[in-house]
Design a protein around this motif. Structure first.
Motif, PDB file in Angstrom:
ATOM      1  N   ILE A  93      38.463  45.687  73.586  1.00  0.00           N
ATOM      2  CA  ILE A  93      38.078  46.069  72.221  1.00  0.00           C
ATOM      3  C   ILE A  93      36.650  45.610  71.924  1.00  0.00           C
ATOM      4  N   TYR A 104      42.793  52.047  81.245  1.00  0.00           N
ATOM      5  CA  TYR A 104      43.938  52.112  80.332  1.00  0.00           C
ATOM      6  C   TYR A 104      45.254  52.085  81.117  1.00  0.00           C
ATOM      7  N   ASP A 140      36.170  49.504  69.841  1.00  0.00           N
ATOM      8  CA  ASP A 140      37.479  49.810  69.272  1.00  0.00           C
ATOM      9  C   ASP A 140      38.461  49.959  70.435  1.00  0.00           C
ATOM     10  N   TRP A 141      39.683  50.422  70.157  1.00  0.00           N
ATOM     11  CA  TRP A 141      40.685  50.573  71.218  1.00  0.00           C
ATOM     12  C   TRP A 141      40.623  51.992  71.775  1.00  0.00           C
ATOM     13  N   SER A 147      42.664  49.433  66.074  1.00  0.00           N
ATOM     14  CA  SER A 147      42.132  48.233  66.743  1.00  0.00           C
ATOM     15  C   SER A 147      42.686  46.967  66.112  1.00  0.00           C
ATOM     16  N   GLY A 168      42.876  42.582  76.747  1.00  0.00           N
ATOM     17  CA  GLY A 168      42.928  43.497  75.614  1.00  0.00           C
ATOM     18  C   GLY A 168      41.831  43.216  74.596  1.00  0.00           C
ATOM     19  N   MET A 190      46.199  46.526  67.326  1.00  0.00           N
ATOM     20  CA  MET A 190      46.225  46.047  68.706  1.00  0.00           C
ATOM     21  C   MET A 190      45.906  44.553  68.776  1.00  0.00           C
ATOM     22  N   SER A 220      40.023  55.069  69.478  1.00  0.00           N
ATOM     23  CA  SER A 220      41.070  55.381  68.501  1.00  0.00           C
ATOM     24  C   SER A 220      40.574  55.370  67.058  1.00  0.00           C
ATOM     25  N   MET A 261      51.694  53.138  73.099  1.00  0.00           N
ATOM     26  CA  MET A 261      50.440  53.136  73.868  1.00  0.00           C
ATOM     27  C   MET A 261      50.423  54.281  74.873  1.00  0.00           C
TER      28      MET A 261
END
Length: 423
Positions: free
Chosen positions: A374, A338, A379-380, A391, A370, A394, A383, A319
């Motif tokens: 998302i 983040y 998404d993350w 995603s 978390g 994660m 990404s 990460m």
């Protein structure tokens, strides 16, 4: 921020590799015990510090740029001399700030994390502070400012000066002959990290040992006095975020408890470890009195938990690596979100390392946040453009880490607590 993040994408894997090589050498060649939890705690502290630095979570009361604009007396033109002056100025500044951190109660808080490991190895070099948000001592760079060294030169030299302090955190290099008279060596720095009375608060130099010899803080490593490492008031936790603020909390409690108005004020500026007499009498300090006879912090850990902690540590590294390489794309406020999530991740798994039952609550909180991130972003953190599967990975991680932490808290830590109560 972006430039430093890119530097860390190169430096971080290299530091990790060197730490593991040293550990492998110690284990296989020297038959030393492999203290994994201490090492993970140290490396995790490095995570927290690097996030803070990349985010720029500190301000300077007096900026170096302002000093150069207003106080330059003579501008050095030679490129080589500019960098030499910058390096020497940073080293003198480092010595002075380092010495103050060891000498004054308030400033010790930001440095205690670096000394908190009861081992001495390359990993403990990465135990760096996150508790300093205001830089008060830029004034110590005055020699460079008077000679017109540009801020961009300081910005280039400063990371190199910091990284050059990594190598001498080891017990596997003995004395180095003539170099002992010039630079800080592992022998000098072993003395600095020791809590033996003979060694306490000595050898504050960072690259050049000459400052200690000039200002009377030098101590040679003695053949009949093996260094014992740590801090006299043990941290007794693997959680680097807690360690960063332990001393500050201790000072706050003492300032509140004392009946003396004078002591409420002066406790912050007294020598490190000083306490008001009335508070010390009512609340005795738990300090190491005999450095040769004390029990190091080492909660027992099952092999399955150790494997899981390694997984958490390496997943967090992944990460972080994504963070360092993409911080420019995150923008504000996402880069701070983040960074905060990284801190929460670290807090949760290091609480489990301490066998704290509340680790489950922190883990659940982290994973709920978390999932929410998302859901909100789609998404993350962007990404999906490069890693369409990120995603999903994660989300699987959030579920897995909740379940595994529940298992350890419920079937290991809770059962252990029951056994202790019954005994």
């Amino acid at each position: 921020m972006e430039t430093y993040g890119k530097i860390l994408t190169i430096a971080s894997p290299l530091f990790l590799l060197l730490v593991l090589i040293e550990k492998a050498y110690g284990h296989f060649a020297r038959k030393d015990s492999f203290k994994a939890m201490d090492m993970i705690s140290s490396l995790t502290s490095g995570y927290t510090n690097s996030v803070k630095d990349v985010l720029g979570l500190s301000v300077s009361i007096l900026s170096y740029e302002w000093m150069v604009r207003h106080w330059t007396l003579y501008k050095i033109e030679s490129t080589i001399w500019v960098y030499i002056i910058a390096f020497v100025s940073l080293d003198l500044t480092g010595y002075l700030v380092h010495r103050m951190a060891h000498s004054i109660n308030f400033f010790w808080n930001k440095h205690a994390i670096h000394h908190s490991s009861e081992e001495f190895n390359l990993a403990c070099a990465l135990r760096q502070s996150i508790s300093s948000f205001v830089s008060l001592f830029t004034i110590f760079l005055l020699p460079a400012a008077l000679l017109g060294v540009e801020p961009k030169v300081i910005a280039i030299v400063a990371p190199l000066h910091l990284f050059a302090q990594f190598w001498y955190h080891t017990v596997y290099i003995g004395k180095m002959g003539i170099l002992e008279k010039i630079i800080v060596t592992p022998s000098h720095h072993r003395v600095h990290h020791a809590i033996n009375p003979e060694y306490l608060d000595k050898n504050h130099g960072q690259i050049f040992i000459i400052w200690d010899k000039l200002f009377g803080t030098f101590q040679e490593e003695l053949p009949d006095v093996p260094p014992v490492y740590g801090i006299t008031r043990p941290a007794s936790t693997w959680n680097p975020i807690k360690i960063n603020f332990q001393h500050l909390w201790f000072l706050i409690k003492d300032a509140y408890r004392t009946n003396s108005l004078k002591d409420k004020f002066r406790i912050w500026f007294m020598p490190t470890g000083w306490r008001p007499a009335d508070v010390a009498a009512r609340f005795p300090d738990k300090k190491i009195e005999d450095p040769y006879n004390f029990e190091k912090y080492a909660p027992k850990t099952s092999k399955p938990m150790l494997v899981w902690i390694w997984f958490q540590f390496l997943f967090t590294f992944g990460m972080l690596y994504y963070f360092f390489g993409n911080i420019a794309k995150f923008g504000v406020p996402n880069m701070f979100v983040y960074g905060g999530f990284i801190y929460l991740t670290i807090f949760a798994y290091t609480e489990l390392m301490d066998r704290n039952p509340y680790a489950l609550a922190w883990e659940v909180l982290k994973n709920i946040i978390g999932f929410a991130l998302i859901y909100q972003m789609g998404d993350w953190f962007g990404s999906s453009a490069k890693y369409p599967w990120a995603s999903a990975v994660m989300m699987a991680y959030f579920v897995l880490s909740t379940a595994v932490t529940f298992y350890f808290v419920w079937f290991e830590i809770r059962e252990e607590s029951k056994e202790i109560t019954l005994a």
